[in-house]
Design a protein around this motif. Sequence first.
Motif, PDB file in Angstrom:
ATOM      1  N   GLY A 374      88.773 107.587   5.838  1.00  0.00           N
ATOM      2  CA  GLY A 374      88.406 106.213   6.151  1.00  0.00           C
ATOM      3  C   GLY A 374      89.638 105.360   6.364  1.00  0.00           C
ATOM      4  N   ARG A 375      89.452 104.058   6.456  1.00  0.00           N
ATOM      5  CA  ARG A 375      90.577 103.151   6.687  1.00  0.00           C
ATOM      6  C   ARG A 375      91.549 103.130   5.518  1.00  0.00           C
ATOM      7  NH1 ARG A 375      87.956  97.716   9.532  1.00  0.00           N
ATOM      8  NH2 ARG A 375      87.217  98.776  11.454  1.00  0.00           N
ATOM      9  N   GLN A 376      91.045 103.352   4.307  1.00  0.00           N
ATOM     10  CA  GLN A 376      91.886 103.306   3.111  1.00  0.00           C
ATOM     11  C   GLN A 376      92.304 104.696   2.635  1.00  0.00           C
ATOM     12  OE1 GLN A 376      92.911 100.321   2.097  1.00  0.00           O
ATOM     13  NE2 GLN A 376      91.649  99.480   3.759  1.00  0.00           N
ATOM     14  N   GLY A 377      91.955 105.727   3.423  1.00  0.00           N
ATOM     15  CA  GLY A 377      92.290 107.089   3.021  1.00  0.00           C
ATOM     16  C   GLY A 377      91.050 107.951   2.902  1.00  0.00           C
ATOM     17  N   PRO A 378      91.133 109.091   2.194  1.00  0.00           N
ATOM     18  CA  PRO A 378      89.987 110.000   2.070  1.00  0.00           C
ATOM     19  C   PRO A 378      88.820 109.319   1.348  1.00  0.00           C
ATOM     20  CG  PRO A 378      92.024 111.055   1.345  1.00  0.00           C
ATOM     21  CD  PRO A 378      92.329 109.610   1.499  1.00  0.00           C
ATOM     22  N   SER A 379      87.617 109.557   1.860  1.00  0.00           N
ATOM     23  CA  SER A 379      86.414 108.966   1.278  1.00  0.00           C
ATOM     24  C   SER A 379      85.718 110.005   0.406  1.00  0.00           C
ATOM     25  CB  SER A 379      85.473 108.492   2.390  1.00  0.00           C
ATOM     26  OG  SER A 379      84.260 108.030   1.857  1.00  0.00           O
ATOM     27  N   ALA A 380      85.755 109.800  -0.911  1.00  0.00           N
ATOM     28  CA  ALA A 380      85.227 110.788  -1.858  1.00  0.00           C
ATOM     29  C   ALA A 380      83.755 111.083  -1.622  1.00  0.00           C
ATOM     30  CB  ALA A 380      85.444 110.304  -3.287  1.00  0.00           C
ATOM     31  N   SER A 381      83.009 110.100  -1.161  1.00  0.00           N
ATOM     32  CA  SER A 381      81.569 110.284  -0.981  1.00  0.00           C
ATOM     33  C   SER A 381      81.232 111.226   0.159  1.00  0.00           C
ATOM     34  CB  SER A 381      80.894 108.932  -0.741  1.00  0.00           C
ATOM     35  OG  SER A 381      81.382 108.341   0.464  1.00  0.00           O
ATOM     36  N   THR A 382      82.212 111.561   0.991  1.00  0.00           N
ATOM     37  CA  THR A 382      81.955 112.427   2.149  1.00  0.00           C
ATOM     38  C   THR A 382      82.337 113.876   1.890  1.00  0.00           C
ATOM     39  OG1 THR A 382      84.137 112.002   3.117  1.00  0.00           O
ATOM     40  CG2 THR A 382      82.345 110.482   3.698  1.00  0.00           C
ATOM     41  N   LEU A 383      82.680 114.210   0.645  1.00  0.00           N
ATOM     42  CA  LEU A 383      83.024 115.597   0.334  1.00  0.00           C
ATOM     43  C   LEU A 383      81.885 116.525   0.750  1.00  0.00           C
ATOM     44  CD1 LEU A 383      84.966 117.638  -1.056  1.00  0.00           C
ATOM     45  CD2 LEU A 383      83.677 117.236  -3.166  1.00  0.00           C
ATOM     46  N   HIS A 384      82.208 117.519   1.563  1.00  0.00           N
ATOM     47  CA  HIS A 384      81.193 118.432   2.101  1.00  0.00           C
ATOM     48  C   HIS A 384      81.689 119.865   1.964  1.00  0.00           C
ATOM     49  CE1 HIS A 384      78.392 120.400   4.831  1.00  0.00           C
ATOM     50  NE2 HIS A 384      79.411 120.824   5.554  1.00  0.00           N
ATOM     51  N   LYS A 385      80.869 120.714   1.404  1.00  0.00           N
ATOM     52  CA  LYS A 385      81.178 122.140   1.271  1.00  0.00           C
ATOM     53  C   LYS A 385      80.644 122.886   2.482  1.00  0.00           C
ATOM     54  CE  LYS A 385      80.436 126.031  -1.900  1.00  0.00           C
ATOM     55  NZ  LYS A 385      79.826 126.404  -3.199  1.00  0.00           N
ATOM     56  N   VAL A 386      81.518 123.637   3.148  1.00  0.00           N
ATOM     57  CA  VAL A 386      81.113 124.401   4.324  1.00  0.00           C
ATOM     58  C   VAL A 386      80.263 125.581   3.866  1.00  0.00           C
ATOM     59  CG1 VAL A 386      81.924 125.729   6.310  1.00  0.00           C
ATOM     60  CG2 VAL A 386      83.202 123.710   5.543  1.00  0.00           C
ATOM     61  N   ALA A 387      79.075 125.708   4.462  1.00  0.00           N
ATOM     62  CA  ALA A 387      78.137 126.759   4.057  1.00  0.00           C
ATOM     63  C   ALA A 387      78.293 127.990   4.942  1.00  0.00           C
ATOM     64  CB  ALA A 387      76.706 126.240   4.139  1.00  0.00           C
ATOM     65  N   PHE A 388      78.159 129.158   4.330  1.00  0.00           N
ATOM     66  CA  PHE A 388      78.162 130.424   5.054  1.00  0.00           C
ATOM     67  C   PHE A 388      76.844 131.148   4.772  1.00  0.00           C
ATOM     68  CE2 PHE A 388      82.600 129.350   4.336  1.00  0.00           C
ATOM     69  CZ  PHE A 388      83.162 129.576   5.584  1.00  0.00           C
ATOM     70  N   ASP A 389      76.345 131.858   5.768  1.00  0.00           N
ATOM     71  CA  ASP A 389      75.061 132.540   5.625  1.00  0.00           C
ATOM     72  C   ASP A 389      75.158 133.776   4.746  1.00  0.00           C
ATOM     73  OD1 ASP A 389      73.887 130.678   7.278  1.00  0.00           O
ATOM     74  OD2 ASP A 389      74.279 131.859   9.095  1.00  0.00           O
ATOM     75  N   GLU A 390      76.330 134.420   4.720  1.00  0.00           N
ATOM     76  CA  GLU A 390      76.490 135.679   4.015  1.00  0.00           C
ATOM     77  C   GLU A 390      76.620 135.456   2.505  1.00  0.00           C
ATOM     78  OE1 GLU A 390      78.065 134.741   6.648  1.00  0.00           O
ATOM     79  OE2 GLU A 390      77.385 136.167   8.169  1.00  0.00           O
ATOM     80  N   ASP A 391      76.191 136.450   1.749  1.00  0.00           N
ATOM     81  CA  ASP A 391      76.333 136.389   0.296  1.00  0.00           C
ATOM     82  C   ASP A 391      77.762 136.677  -0.140  1.00  0.00           C
ATOM     83  OD1 ASP A 391      73.627 135.799  -0.109  1.00  0.00           O
ATOM     84  OD2 ASP A 391      73.081 137.921  -0.080  1.00  0.00           O
ATOM     85  N   LEU A 392      78.419 137.580   0.584  1.00  0.00           N
ATOM     86  CA  LEU A 392      79.796 137.956   0.264  1.00  0.00           C
ATOM     87  C   LEU A 392      80.665 137.677   1.480  1.00  0.00           C
ATOM     88  CD1 LEU A 392      79.225 141.375  -1.555  1.00  0.00           C
ATOM     89  CD2 LEU A 392      79.707 139.159  -2.605  1.00  0.00           C
ATOM     90  N   TYR A 393      81.760 136.989   1.273  1.00  0.00           N
ATOM     91  CA  TYR A 393      82.644 136.651   2.382  1.00  0.00           C
ATOM     92  C   TYR A 393      83.986 136.181   1.837  1.00  0.00           C
ATOM     93  CZ  TYR A 393      81.346 131.925   1.024  1.00  0.00           C
ATOM     94  OH  TYR A 393      81.134 130.782   0.293  1.00  0.00           O
ATOM     95  N   GLU A 394      84.953 136.110   2.733  1.00  0.00           N
ATOM     96  CA  GLU A 394      86.224 135.453   2.466  1.00  0.00           C
ATOM     97  C   GLU A 394      86.461 134.451   3.582  1.00  0.00           C
ATOM     98  OE1 GLU A 394      88.631 139.128   0.301  1.00  0.00           O
ATOM     99  OE2 GLU A 394      89.578 137.923   1.860  1.00  0.00           O
ATOM    100  N   ALA A 395      86.897 133.278   3.229  1.00  0.00           N
ATOM    101  CA  ALA A 395      87.155 132.237   4.228  1.00  0.00           C
ATOM    102  C   ALA A 395      88.495 131.586   3.942  1.00  0.00           C
ATOM    103  CB  ALA A 395      86.050 131.181   4.204  1.00  0.00           C
ATOM    104  N   SER A 396      89.280 131.397   4.982  1.00  0.00           N
ATOM    105  CA  SER A 396      90.579 130.754   4.812  1.00  0.00           C
ATOM    106  C   SER A 396      90.895 129.923   6.038  1.00  0.00           C
ATOM    107  CB  SER A 396      91.687 131.792   4.586  1.00  0.00           C
ATOM    108  OG  SER A 396      91.773 132.669   5.689  1.00  0.00           O
ATOM    109  N   ILE A 397      91.678 128.890   5.852  1.00  0.00           N
ATOM    110  CA  ILE A 397      92.066 128.006   6.954  1.00  0.00           C
ATOM    111  C   ILE A 397      93.137 128.692   7.792  1.00  0.00           C
ATOM    112  CG2 ILE A 397      93.070 125.771   7.554  1.00  0.00           C
ATOM    113  CD1 ILE A 397      91.887 124.682   4.969  1.00  0.00           C
ATOM    114  N   SER A 398      92.958 128.635   9.088  1.00  0.00           N
ATOM    115  CA  SER A 398      93.875 129.300  10.004  1.00  0.00           C
ATOM    116  C   SER A 398      94.832 128.299  10.632  1.00  0.00           C
ATOM    117  CB  SER A 398      93.069 130.068  11.057  1.00  0.00           C
ATOM    118  OG  SER A 398      93.906 130.895  11.830  1.00  0.00           O
ATOM    119  N   ILE A 399      95.405 128.649  11.784  1.00  0.00           N
ATOM    120  CA  ILE A 399      96.469 127.846  12.386  1.00  0.00           C
ATOM    121  C   ILE A 399      95.907 126.574  13.010  1.00  0.00           C
ATOM    122  CG2 ILE A 399      98.303 127.818  14.117  1.00  0.00           C
ATOM    123  CD1 ILE A 399      98.387 130.872  13.898  1.00  0.00           C
TER     124      ILE A 399
END
Length: 430
Positions: A374-399
């Motif tokens: 937001g204008r004042q920085g990160p908005s705590a109320s917008t925290l969102h967890k990315v959902a995956f369909d699989e039960d087992l997975y690994e996810a990491s941020i890329s380039i």
Amino acid sequence: MANASDSTDLKPPVATKRAHRVPFGAVEGENRGYKPFKQLRYRDDPWFWLRDDERKNEEVLELLRRENAYTTQQTAHLEKFKSKLYDEHISHLKQTDDRPAYRHGKFYYYSKTIEGKSYDIYCRKKASTLQAMSNESEEITLDVNLVAEGHTQCVVSGVQPSPDHALIAYSVDFSGNETYDVRVRTLATGEDQATEVVGVVGGVVWGADNSEFYYLAEDEAKRPYKLFRHRLGELQSQDECLFTEPDDLFYMDIWQSQDGKFLLVESSSTETTEIAFLDLLGGTALTTIQPREFGLRYGVDHHDGLFIIWTNIDSALNNRLMTAPVAAPGKANWQEVIPYDPARKIDSVQVFKGFLALEGREAGLTQLWTIEMGRQGPSASTLHKVAFDEDLYEASISINKIALVAASETLRRLAQSSFEGEGEKGWLSL
């Protein structure tokens, strides 16, 4: 000493013993670490003469040749099995493959491998969107197979386009000792300029333009400990040393903030972190964000006048997410973004134009979260967890590069994930 090829029935080579005493403790003129004992102690090492840091002692090299020849003789009966095992291994690999492209300026950069070639090929295409890439011609920026010609070993690290994309800098090691020389290539001609810098730890970080880059040098223990600024075309002896890390327990690292505004310089030990920054748009000296305190660790990026900080401050084993103004970045001014949750581990943060992407772990699995800016920085109320369909997975941020993807863009290259052992790389819509 006989040549290894002189006999068809080789005997096991045996190194001769030569008397040598190795001192332990406070050896005069040597750095022996923290509080070495003053009373020297000695150990006999009759094979000390085999140490050859320069790899030029012909007597040692000949012994190694004889050992290799003897090993080849003794394992000759395994040649068919070795070939079979290798072929089976290769059959499970996709030898000709393109890695996912990432947006950087007006280009999409990627690397690829080709069956029968040992090294990566770095490429780019000029395109406005990922979908448009298929219609554009490929430009090879660096073929490591050509760099490696004439050498028995070649390691290339840190292939980095310049800010205007006219040059690339890359580091190369032909010896295997993990000390690199930096080369700069003009992409319009495909020609390398004269080797700019030798004796570098890993890659370099470009400045605000093509005129300069930053690199780390190592001490005798191969510890990165000096930061230099190099101006293209000048002699390395003219490079300016911006910082020297005097503590042997601390290793240095450098990177650029996601928006390209700051050079970030880290000194870290197992337990402690200290990070300083240099304004690439006119800064002349480093400014420390938070002076080192034993046990305090933190990571940093930047967004519009705020440092984004993830840290273990106040016994946060799994790290807190905090911000601080660039003008007063010390921990007294750190403000928590979201309440600390010991069940959620934050490992790293990437900064985008309109949101933050958090990488970490929760419920035993790697996870990704986003928080809108937001204008004042990160908005705590917008925290969102990315959902995956699989039960087992690994996810990491890329380039992700400093183009800073616009918030309105629907496709953002964010994650590299593996699902139940099958590796998949791609884009996430957020």
